[in-house]
Design a protein around this motif. Structure first.
Motif, PDB file in Angstrom:
ATOM      1  N   ALA A  66      25.323  -5.722  18.604  1.00 34.84           N
ATOM      2  CA  ALA A  66      26.636  -6.387  18.870  1.00 34.84           C
ATOM      3  C   ALA A  66      26.968  -6.930  18.359  1.00 34.84           C
ATOM      4  O   ALA A  66      28.311  -6.734  17.620  1.00 34.84           O
ATOM      5  CB  ALA A  66      26.353  -6.579  20.505  1.00 34.84           C
ATOM      6  N   ALA A  67      26.582  -8.027  17.783  1.00 32.07           N
ATOM      7  CA  ALA A  67      27.156  -9.567  17.291  1.00 32.07           C
ATOM      8  C   ALA A  67      26.757  -8.416  16.054  1.00 32.07           C
ATOM      9  O   ALA A  67      28.191  -8.856  15.006  1.00 32.07           O
ATOM     10  CB  ALA A  67      25.676 -10.411  16.814  1.00 32.07           C
ATOM     11  N   ALA A  93      28.191 -15.143  12.982  1.00 34.52           N
ATOM     12  CA  ALA A  93      28.283 -13.860  13.900  1.00 34.52           C
ATOM     13  C   ALA A  93      27.419 -14.362  14.860  1.00 34.52           C
ATOM     14  O   ALA A  93      27.535 -13.286  16.123  1.00 34.52           O
ATOM     15  CB  ALA A  93      28.133 -12.631  13.214  1.00 34.52           C
ATOM     16  N   SER A 124      29.190 -16.830  21.192  1.00 33.55           N
ATOM     17  CA  SER A 124      30.122 -15.583  21.163  1.00 33.55           C
ATOM     18  C   SER A 124      29.034 -14.798  21.065  1.00 33.55           C
ATOM     19  O   SER A 124      30.233 -12.789  21.486  1.00 33.55           O
ATOM     20  CB  SER A 124      30.320 -15.136  19.856  1.00 33.55           C
ATOM     21  OG  SER A 124      28.918 -15.780  18.543  1.00 33.55           O
ATOM     22  N   ASP A 135      30.356 -12.407  24.301  1.00 32.60           N
ATOM     23  CA  ASP A 135      31.936 -11.285  23.829  1.00 32.60           C
ATOM     24  C   ASP A 135      31.259 -10.109  23.254  1.00 32.60           C
ATOM     25  O   ASP A 135      31.878  -8.879  23.420  1.00 32.60           O
ATOM     26  CB  ASP A 135      33.101 -12.243  23.234  1.00 32.60           C
ATOM     27  CG  ASP A 135      33.181 -13.200  24.023  1.00 32.60           C
ATOM     28  OD1 ASP A 135      32.840 -13.098  25.717  1.00 32.60           O
ATOM     29  OD2 ASP A 135      34.452 -14.111  23.649  1.00 32.60           O
ATOM     30  N   ASP A 136      31.073 -10.558  22.256  1.00 30.51           N
ATOM     31  CA  ASP A 136      30.369  -8.907  21.658  1.00 30.51           C
ATOM     32  C   ASP A 136      29.651  -7.638  22.822  1.00 30.51           C
ATOM     33  O   ASP A 136      30.108  -7.071  22.524  1.00 30.51           O
ATOM     34  CB  ASP A 136      29.610  -9.341  20.037  1.00 30.51           C
ATOM     35  CG  ASP A 136      29.912 -11.198  19.224  1.00 30.51           C
ATOM     36  OD1 ASP A 136      31.415 -10.461  19.414  1.00 30.51           O
ATOM     37  OD2 ASP A 136      29.031 -11.082  18.438  1.00 30.51           O
ATOM     38  N   GLN A 137      28.816  -8.468  23.456  1.00 30.71           N
ATOM     39  CA  GLN A 137      28.089  -7.306  23.929  1.00 30.71           C
ATOM     40  C   GLN A 137      28.950  -6.304  24.919  1.00 30.71           C
ATOM     41  O   GLN A 137      29.240  -5.477  24.980  1.00 30.71           O
ATOM     42  CB  GLN A 137      27.021  -7.850  25.156  1.00 30.71           C
ATOM     43  CG  GLN A 137      25.423  -8.420  24.663  1.00 30.71           C
ATOM     44  CD  GLN A 137      24.957  -8.619  25.524  1.00 30.71           C
ATOM     45  OE1 GLN A 137      25.101  -9.652  26.055  1.00 30.71           O
ATOM     46  NE2 GLN A 137      24.345  -8.232  25.643  1.00 30.71           N
ATOM     47  N   ARG A 154      32.062  -6.350  24.138  1.00 29.91           N
ATOM     48  CA  ARG A 154      33.228  -5.015  22.628  1.00 29.91           C
ATOM     49  C   ARG A 154      32.324  -3.993  22.556  1.00 29.91           C
ATOM     50  O   ARG A 154      33.153  -2.887  22.487  1.00 29.91           O
ATOM     51  CB  ARG A 154      33.260  -6.180  21.895  1.00 29.91           C
ATOM     52  CG  ARG A 154      34.191  -7.716  21.857  1.00 29.91           C
ATOM     53  CD  ARG A 154      34.685  -7.681  20.408  1.00 29.91           C
ATOM     54  NE  ARG A 154      35.330  -8.622  20.603  1.00 29.91           N
ATOM     55  CZ  ARG A 154      34.776 -10.554  20.504  1.00 29.91           C
ATOM     56  NH1 ARG A 154      33.841 -10.353  20.525  1.00 29.91           N
ATOM     57  NH2 ARG A 154      35.799 -11.695  21.166  1.00 29.91           N
ATOM     58  N   ARG A 195      29.724  -5.395  15.107  1.00 31.11           N
ATOM     59  CA  ARG A 195      31.164  -6.878  15.306  1.00 31.11           C
ATOM     60  C   ARG A 195      30.970  -7.306  13.729  1.00 31.11           C
ATOM     61  O   ARG A 195      32.137  -7.029  12.774  1.00 31.11           O
ATOM     62  CB  ARG A 195      30.802  -7.476  15.813  1.00 31.11           C
ATOM     63  CG  ARG A 195      33.061  -8.709  15.370  1.00 31.11           C
ATOM     64  CD  ARG A 195      32.792  -9.393  16.630  1.00 31.11           C
ATOM     65  NE  ARG A 195      31.895 -10.627  17.154  1.00 31.11           N
ATOM     66  CZ  ARG A 195      32.074 -11.480  16.078  1.00 31.11           C
ATOM     67  NH1 ARG A 195      33.187 -11.759  15.890  1.00 31.11           N
ATOM     68  NH2 ARG A 195      31.670 -12.566  16.500  1.00 31.11           N
TER      69      ARG A 195
END
Length: 420
Positions: free
Chosen positions: A27-28, A111, A116, A119-121, A123, A31
């Motif tokens: 995920a990270a 990243a 963070s 949140d990336d997961q 998204r 992004r």
């Protein structure tokens, strides 16, 4: 020294750890790379796993294996940017952002900041469950990118071949590439997308709770992933919603009964025959807490009502002591929100317990569309047996046996027929 002593059992450790961390890393990096470069992110994470599998058996497991995975993933991302053709294209796309080696390292480090990653997961989760993707593609993408499942595992989970899963993933990725910048939706879009996200989680949980045509009746890995994803939603202000807590409560009530649902030989143990001392009291208590949180704003959904029904079962001291009349009433309310044949069938079962087999059969006769479903025919057989209609029960059980595919379900039906 960074390492602990080398171990011959590194494989399972890496697999379990990687499953927990791969979704966060993918995920990270997605992004950072952008949705068009999902496969590049997955390749970097896969390379990280392979490096751990190669090195840890000989050099020992790092004292902080999570930090090791993140560091190797960071270095792998930078190597790809320098040398891989896709990385070079990405560098060209993001030239203003990555003008130097220093800015590249700083951006990759940013990243992969721990604060963070959650949140990336989220998204990524909302992106995987985009309404433009069919549900089967959504679930395949969630399992692959967020849960660290390989294609063979996904194929086994949904009883299909690897070629089919690869095709689903290919089509899903093609649509995913066009999404651009990944964000958690807002407003009406958040509400609409959350429905897809919750449906995806519940489908994943149900496949784990009652695996279709799988040698294992229960897939605890799928149950665990579904609970993890739902918990993740509760941890973010934008998705800490009543429906999320209601679904989590529903799944926890069911998960609490897992150990009591199967005998030592793997055979199915039905609700009426389960040893309730084997039910997980902590999970039941946690489910109750989430159900309270689910009602904090006054509204309710089908998940609220299903959780309430599961809660009635979980808190009953015995099968006979269950408040079946209250459960029938909850099913009546559920049918208003979710007028599905499965709900009607389950209501008929509760009605049979509350008012007798004849009443249950009358309600079951009103259900249309489930004639080719083995559970429906097995339910007919059981209620007919109770009503003294033995030959009709035999016919229904035989039809159910022809329709059933899971080995444990077939064994149970054969036992029912033998008992007649």
């Amino acid at each position: 020294m960074e390492q602990q002593g080398a171990s011959g059992a590194v494989g399972p450790l890496v697999e379990n750890l990687f499953r927990r961390e791969s979704g966060r890393l993918t995920a990270a990096l997605t992004r950072f790379f952008g949705s068009a470069h999902l496969e590049l992110a997955e390749d970097v994470v896969q390379d990280t796993l392979l490096k751990a599998m190669r090195e840890w058996p000989f050099k020992g497991v790092p004292n902080d294996p999570v930090a090791w995975l993140h560091r190797v993933a960071r270095n792998g991302a930078m190597d790809r940017l320098r040398r891989d053709a896709r990385g070079a294209q990405l560098l060209k796309e993001q030239a203003p952002l990555l003008r130097s080696e220093w800015s590249m390292a700083a951006t990759v480090n940013e990243a992969l900041r721990p604060e963070s990653l959650a949140d990336d997961q989220l998204r990524m989760f909302f992106a995987c469950c985009h309404p433009s993707l069919p549900t089967e593609q959504q679930v395949a993408l969630v399992l692959k990118t967020l849960c660290g499942f390989g294609v063979p595992e996904i194929a086994r989970a949904f009883v299909t071949n690897e070629e089919t899963i690869n095709k689903r993933l290919y089509r899903a990725r093609e649509a995913f590439r066009a999404l651009g910048h990944l964000e958690i939706p807002e407003g009406e879009d958040l509400s609409a997308r959350t429905e897809h996200v919750l449906a995806s989680i519940y489908l994943l949980f149900n496949e784990g709770y009652n695996a279709t045509r799988n040698p294992d009746l229960i897939r605890e890995d799928l149950i665990e992933e579904a609970l993890h994803l739902a918990h993740l939603l509760t941890q973010h202000p934008a998705t800490d919603l009543p429906d999320v807590h209601a679904l989590l409560a529903l799944m926890l009530f069911h998960a609490a009964r897992t150990d009591a649902r199967r005998a030592a030989d793997g055979a199915i143990i039905l609700l009426a025959d389960q040893d309730r001392t084997q039910w997980d009291a902590e999970l039941i208590d946690l489910a109750g807490q989430h159900l309270v949180l689910a009602t904090r704003n006054g509204g309710f959904s089908s998940y609220h009502l299903e959780a309430a029904i599961a809660g009635m079962h979980a808190h009953a001291s015995s099968f006979a002591a269950t408040d079946w009349a209250a459960i029938v009433s909850l099913y009546d309310r559920l049918l208003v929100l979710k007028p599905h044949d499965i709900v009607r069938m389950n209501r008929a079962v509760a009605l049979a317990e509350a008012q007798g087999a004849d009443e249950g059969l009358r309600a079951l006769e009103q259900v249309r569309g489930l004639e080719d479903h083995h559970v429906f025919q097995a339910t007919r057989g059981e209620l007919m047996r109770r009503a003294g209609r033995t030959e009709e029960a035999r016919t229904a059980f035989q039809l159910a046996l022809r329709l059933a595919t899971a080995p444990q379900e077939r064994i149970l039906l054969e036992q029912r027929l033998a008992a007649l």
